[in-house]
Design a protein around this motif. Sequence first.
Motif, PDB file in Angstrom:
ATOM      1  N   MET A  66       0.834  -1.187   0.000  1.00 15.19           N
ATOM      2  CA  MET A  66       0.000   0.000   0.000  1.00 15.19           C
ATOM      3  C   MET A  66       0.875   1.245   0.000  1.00 15.19           C
ATOM      4  N   ALA A  67       0.494   2.223  -0.815  1.00 14.60           N
ATOM      5  CA  ALA A  67       1.269   3.456  -0.951  1.00 14.60           C
ATOM      6  C   ALA A  67       1.169   4.302   0.315  1.00 14.60           C
ATOM      7  N   ASP A  68       2.240   5.032   0.601  1.00 20.82           N
ATOM      8  CA  ASP A  68       2.225   5.961   1.731  1.00 20.82           C
ATOM      9  C   ASP A  68       1.420   7.212   1.401  1.00 20.82           C
ATOM     10  N   PHE A  69       1.438   7.641   0.134  1.00 20.84           N
ATOM     11  CA  PHE A  69       0.531   8.674  -0.348  1.00 20.84           C
ATOM     12  C   PHE A  69       0.438   8.599  -1.866  1.00 20.84           C
ATOM     13  N   ARG A  70      -0.652   9.180  -2.398  1.00 16.46           N
ATOM     14  CA  ARG A  70      -0.934   9.137  -3.837  1.00 16.46           C
ATOM     15  C   ARG A  70      -1.353  10.513  -4.321  1.00 16.46           C
ATOM     16  N   SER A  71      -1.262  10.674  -5.640  1.00 16.03           N
ATOM     17  CA  SER A  71      -1.715  11.908  -6.268  1.00 16.03           C
ATOM     18  C   SER A  71      -2.164  11.563  -7.682  1.00 16.03           C
ATOM     19  N   SER A  72      -3.090  12.343  -8.217  1.00  9.62           N
ATOM     20  CA  SER A  72      -3.578  12.119  -9.570  1.00  9.62           C
ATOM     21  C   SER A  72      -3.954  13.459 -10.180  1.00  9.62           C
ATOM     22  N   GLU A  73      -3.735  13.584 -11.484  1.00 15.96           N
ATOM     23  CA  GLU A  73      -4.023  14.852 -12.158  1.00 15.96           C
ATOM     24  C   GLU A  73      -4.347  14.574 -13.617  1.00 15.96           C
ATOM     25  N   ILE A  74      -5.257  15.354 -14.174  1.00 16.14           N
ATOM     26  CA  ILE A  74      -5.553  15.306 -15.605  1.00 16.14           C
ATOM     27  C   ILE A  74      -4.876  16.512 -16.236  1.00 16.14           C
ATOM     28  N   ILE A  75      -4.070  16.244 -17.266  1.00 18.68           N
ATOM     29  CA  ILE A  75      -3.320  17.298 -17.942  1.00 18.68           C
ATOM     30  C   ILE A  75      -3.754  17.337 -19.399  1.00 18.68           C
ATOM     31  N   ASN A  76      -4.101  18.512 -19.866  1.00 23.07           N
ATOM     32  CA  ASN A  76      -4.616  18.683 -21.225  1.00 23.07           C
ATOM     33  C   ASN A  76      -3.489  18.726 -22.251  1.00 23.07           C
ATOM     34  N   LYS A  77      -2.698  17.666 -22.283  1.00 31.63           N
ATOM     35  CA  LYS A  77      -1.598  17.502 -23.234  1.00 31.63           C
ATOM     36  C   LYS A  77      -1.512  16.022 -23.596  1.00 31.63           C
ATOM     37  N   PRO A  78      -0.900  15.699 -24.748  1.00 31.54           N
ATOM     38  CA  PRO A  78      -0.748  14.290 -25.129  1.00 31.54           C
ATOM     39  C   PRO A  78       0.169  13.523 -24.168  1.00 31.54           C
ATOM     40  N   VAL A  79      -0.069  12.220 -24.053  1.00 24.25           N
ATOM     41  CA  VAL A  79       0.703  11.355 -23.158  1.00 24.25           C
ATOM     42  C   VAL A  79       2.199  11.487 -23.414  1.00 24.25           C
ATOM     43  N   HIS A  80       2.605  11.429 -24.667  1.00 28.33           N
ATOM     44  CA  HIS A  80       4.032  11.468 -25.013  1.00 28.33           C
ATOM     45  C   HIS A  80       4.702  12.729 -24.450  1.00 28.33           C
ATOM     46  N   GLU A  81       4.035  13.870 -24.593  1.00 25.97           N
ATOM     47  CA  GLU A  81       4.587  15.138 -24.108  1.00 25.97           C
ATOM     48  C   GLU A  81       4.686  15.158 -22.578  1.00 25.97           C
ATOM     49  N   VAL A  82       3.651  14.692 -21.908  1.00 26.45           N
ATOM     50  CA  VAL A  82       3.632  14.680 -20.442  1.00 26.45           C
ATOM     51  C   VAL A  82       4.693  13.713 -19.910  1.00 26.45           C
ATOM     52  N   PHE A  83       4.738  12.509 -20.486  1.00 29.53           N
ATOM     53  CA  PHE A  83       5.709  11.505 -20.058  1.00 29.53           C
ATOM     54  C   PHE A  83       7.135  12.021 -20.234  1.00 29.53           C
ATOM     55  N   ASN A  84       7.446  12.562 -21.422  1.00 29.95           N
ATOM     56  CA  ASN A  84       8.808  13.049 -21.679  1.00 29.95           C
ATOM     57  C   ASN A  84       9.217  14.162 -20.728  1.00 29.95           C
ATOM     58  N   TYR A  85       8.289  15.059 -20.416  1.00 35.95           N
ATOM     59  CA  TYR A  85       8.613  16.143 -19.491  1.00 35.95           C
ATOM     60  C   TYR A  85       8.933  15.580 -18.104  1.00 35.95           C
ATOM     61  N   MET A  86       8.092  14.666 -17.651  1.00 35.30           N
ATOM     62  CA  MET A  86       8.277  14.091 -16.306  1.00 35.30           C
ATOM     63  C   MET A  86       9.553  13.267 -16.195  1.00 35.30           C
ATOM     64  N   VAL A  87       9.815  12.411 -17.173  1.00 34.62           N
ATOM     65  CA  VAL A  87      10.950  11.494 -17.079  1.00 34.62           C
ATOM     66  C   VAL A  87      12.280  12.227 -17.301  1.00 34.62           C
ATOM     67  N   THR A  88      12.239  13.432 -17.831  1.00 38.47           N
ATOM     68  CA  THR A  88      13.435  14.259 -17.932  1.00 38.47           C
ATOM     69  C   THR A  88      13.672  14.847 -16.549  1.00 38.47           C
ATOM     70  N   MET A  89      14.432  14.122 -15.750  1.00 38.21           N
ATOM     71  CA  MET A  89      14.581  14.434 -14.323  1.00 38.21           C
ATOM     72  C   MET A  89      15.161  15.822 -14.067  1.00 38.21           C
ATOM     73  N   GLU A  90      15.853  16.378 -15.045  1.00 36.84           N
ATOM     74  CA  GLU A  90      16.384  17.725 -14.872  1.00 36.84           C
ATOM     75  C   GLU A  90      15.271  18.760 -14.711  1.00 36.84           C
ATOM     76  N   ASN A  91      14.015  18.392 -15.053  1.00 34.55           N
ATOM     77  CA  ASN A  91      12.865  19.274 -14.854  1.00 34.55           C
ATOM     78  C   ASN A  91      12.345  19.240 -13.414  1.00 34.55           C
ATOM     79  N   ALA A  92      12.849  18.344 -12.594  1.00 35.05           N
ATOM     80  CA  ALA A  92      12.341  18.173 -11.222  1.00 35.05           C
ATOM     81  C   ALA A  92      12.303  19.466 -10.412  1.00 35.05           C
ATOM     82  N   PRO A  93      13.296  20.376 -10.515  1.00 36.80           N
ATOM     83  CA  PRO A  93      13.214  21.609  -9.724  1.00 36.80           C
ATOM     84  C   PRO A  93      11.965  22.450 -10.041  1.00 36.80           C
ATOM     85  N   GLU A  94      11.402  22.295 -11.227  1.00 37.72           N
ATOM     86  CA  GLU A  94      10.185  23.029 -11.576  1.00 37.72           C
ATOM     87  C   GLU A  94       8.942  22.393 -10.953  1.00 37.72           C
TER      88      GLU A  94
END
Length: 144
Positions: free
Chosen positions: A1-29
């Motif tokens: 069981m997770a210690d906490f969860r979050s969910s969000e709907i983003i009005n962008k294509p999956v590929h764009e959202v995934f690439n932004y997130m997995v580019t860890m250098e974006n984490a400070p934003e």
Amino acid sequence: MADFRSSEIINKPVHEVFNYMVTMENAPELMPYVVKVEKQTEGEIGRGTKFIETRMVRGKNIKADVEIIDFEKDKTYTTRSNANGLITEYKYAFYEIEEGTQVEMEANVKTSGLVAKLTKRFIVNIVKQEDGSQLQYLKEMLEK
């Protein structure tokens, strides 16, 4: 069981959202306490990619080793960070929906030692306070 969860709907294509997130250098934003993230391995981002994350904690820079431990492009990835024995895993899942992308995050915090086990709920609350809003920040960044 997770210690906490979050969910969000983003009005962008999956590929764009995934690439932004997995580019860890974006984490400070997305995580206000993260100062910078530096990729440590060569090649494309995927399972086994390693990073060094620097956070500002109580006025001090704290470094953590971060590794992508699970990866399926445009669908899911999991990161594991280790900062002085505090292990945090974030699992992200991406779903294409009519409005764009549904992103779900599941966080697990692992502590060791008796004192750490007794204070786990306190530690989880701190981690949630620091990182729990990352998907809200992601939505704001990508939809502006």
